[in-house]
Design an enzyme around this catalytic site. Structure first.
Site, mmCIF file in Angstrom:
data_model
loop_
_atom_site.group_PDB
_atom_site.id
_atom_site.type_symbol
_atom_site.label_atom_id
_atom_site.label_comp_id
_atom_site.label_asym_id
_atom_site.label_seq_id
_atom_site.Cartn_x
_atom_site.Cartn_y
_atom_site.Cartn_z
ATOM 1 N N TRP A 48 37.616 38.861 61.548
ATOM 2 C CA TRP A 48 38.215 39.838 60.641
ATOM 3 C C TRP A 48 39.284 39.239 59.735
ATOM 4 O O TRP A 48 39.370 39.581 58.554
ATOM 5 C CB TRP A 48 38.742 41.040 61.419
ATOM 6 N N ASP A 78 46.207 44.432 60.589
ATOM 7 C CA ASP A 78 44.941 45.129 60.817
ATOM 8 C C ASP A 78 44.859 45.398 62.314
ATOM 9 O O ASP A 78 44.604 44.502 63.111
ATOM 10 C CB ASP A 78 43.779 44.253 60.356
ATOM 11 N N LYS A 111 37.003 53.298 66.500
ATOM 12 C CA LYS A 111 37.127 52.560 67.753
ATOM 13 C C LYS A 111 37.994 53.341 68.748
ATOM 14 O O LYS A 111 37.517 53.810 69.773
ATOM 15 C CB LYS A 111 37.680 51.167 67.486
#
Length: 360
Positions: free
Chosen positions: A101, A172, A196
Site C-alpha cells: 500500500w 493510511d 475492513k
C-alpha cells in the site's frame, strides 16, 4: 450456520450489526422507508449522519482541531487524492515504504511531486518490518510524510505514531482503524476505507487537521477537495448514505463492547493465540519480525507449499473462509478484524494443528 470469514476486505461484520440492518431494511425507526431510499438532506438521514460523526469522534478521541469527512471511494482513491489535497506550494513528500500500500501511495504521488523514500522495511524476504523512526531520512521541507500504519497484504503494523513537529504525518489506517486507541492528534491526516473494520465498501473516512485544508492544488476535483467537503459537512455531493449508516451501527456496537481499549484487549488475545501457534510449529511460519506483526492481518506460509490447495480445501469444508494469501505474496492470510470472534481463531488454530498432524 455462518462461517468464520477471514477475508481481508470486504470483511466480516458483527452479527448484531447485520441483524439490525436487516430488521431496519424496509422501515427505519417507523419512518416508512429504508435508509437506502432516504434523501441525504432529509431529517432522518441527517440524524444518522450526525450520530455517526459524534460516535466516531468519541471512539477515536478526535481533537477539535481535526475535521471528520465522509467521502466516496476506497483505499486507492484515498491515496490518489492525498497529494492533491496536501502538497500546497511544496514540491516534495516523504514515504516510508512498508508494503504494497505504501508503494501504491508513493507511485500515485509521483504524478504530482517529487516523491522521496525516507525509509523502507523491505528485506530479502519481502516487506517484513516497520522501520524505526530513527531510520527515517526526510527530505528538506516535505509537504508531508506518508505511512501505512497497517499493511493489509504484508502484515506489518505501526503501533505508535511519531510526533514529527511541523511536518504533517499522513496515516493510511485502512486495515486497523478502530482496532485500538490511536493518537489522532499526532496526524495531519488519517484516512481509511470502510470495508475492513468499519463497515461496507464505498465509504472512505478522512480525519484532517483544519489548518491543512488550504493546501489543495487547483487540479483537485471539487468533489474530492477536503476543504470543500469539510465546508459542506460531507454533503457537497450525495454521500454513500447506506455505507455511512452501517458504519454508524458498527460505531454503536464498538461502544457497547467497551470502546477501543476493550476491543484492543480482545484483538491482542486473538493475535497472540494465532502467532504463538505458528511460532511453535515447524509446519507453518511467519516472515514478519515479531515487533512489527499486525494484529489484524496475519500472513503465514506452509513449509511445503505444494499442500496449499489441500489446506484451503480443508479449511473451506470447515467453514474457515478466505484464507488464501494475496497473489503478490502467496501463502495464507488470516484477517482477524474486530468482528472475527475469538472462537473463529480457535477453530482456525485447531484446524491448522490437525492438518499438520495428518501430514507430518
Amino acid at each position: 450456520m455462518r462461517a468464520f470469514n477471514f477475508s481481508a476486505g470486504p470483511a466480516a461484520l458483527p452479527e448484531e450489526v447485520l441483524q439490525q440492518a436487516a430488521d431496519e431494511m424496509l422501515d427505519w425507526h417507523g419512518c416508512g422507508m429504508g435508509v437506502m431510499e432516504m434523501s441525504h438532506r432529509g431529517r432522518e438521514f441527517s440524524s444518522i449522519h450526525e450520530r455517526a460523526l459524534l460516535d466516531l469522534r468519541e471512539l477515536l478521541a478526535v481533537p477539535a482541531s481535526h475535521q471528520i469527512l465522509f467521502l466516496q471511494g476506497g483505499g486507492l482513491g484515498a491515496n490518489a487524492i492525498v497529494p492533491m489535497n496536501l502538497l500546497g506550494s511544496r514540491s516534495s513528500a516523504d514515504f516510508v515504504l512498508t508494503g504494497a500500500w505504501t508503494q501504491k501511495s508513493y507511485h500515485e504521488a509521483k504524478k504530482y511531486c517529487s516523491a522521496h523514500i525516507a525509509a523502507s522495511g523491505k528485506t530479502n524476504a519481502g516487506f517484513t518490518r516497520m522501520p524505526a523512526v530513527s531510520e527515517w531520512q526526510l527530505c528538506d521541507d516535505p509537504a508531508y510524510v506518508h505511512v501505512c500504519s497497517n499493511e493489509t497484504i504484508d502484515g506489518v503494523e505501526m503501533f505508535e505514531f511519531p510526533d514529527l513537529g511541523n511536518v504533517p504525518l499522513v496515516v493510511d489506517a485502512s486495515s486497523h482503524i478502530l482496532s485500538r486507541p490511536m493518537d489522532v492528534a499526532k496526524c495531519g491526516a488519517l484516512f481509511a476505507g470502510a470495508q475492513k473494520n468499519i463497515g461496507i465498501a464505498g465509504l472512505t473516512i478522512v480525519i484532517v487537521r483544519e489548518d491543512l485544508l488550504d493546501r489543495s492544488l487547483a487540479i483537485c476535483p471539487s468533489a474530492f477537495e477536503w476543504k470543500t467537503i469539510a465546508a459542506n459537512n460531507s454533503m457537497y455531493n450525495t454521500p454513500p448514505t447506506y455505507a455511512i449508516y452501517v458504519a454508524g451501527l458498527v460505531f454503536q456496537w464498538l461502544k457497547r463492547q467497551g470502546g477501543l481499549t476493550a476491543i484492543e484487549a480482545r484483538n491482542i488475545e486473538k493475535a497472540t493465540l494465532l502467532y504463538d501457534f505458528i511460532d511453535g510449529s515447524d509446519f507453518y511460519s511467519s516472515k514478519v519480525e515479531r515487533g512489527s506483526r499486525s494484529r489484524m492481518n496475519v500472513p503465514f506460509f506452509l513449509a511445503d507449499e505444494s499442500r496449499n490447495d489441500d489446506f484451503l480445501a480443508g479449511a473451506n469444508a470447515r467453514g474457515l473462509l478466505q484464507l488464501k494469501g494475496h497473489r503478490s505474496v502467496g501463502g495464507m492470510r488470516a484477517s482477524i478484524y474486530n468482528a472475527v470472534p475469538l472462537d473463529g481463531v480457535k477453530a482456525l488454530v485447531e484446524y491448522m494443528k490437525e492438518f499438520e498432524q495428518r501430514r507430518a
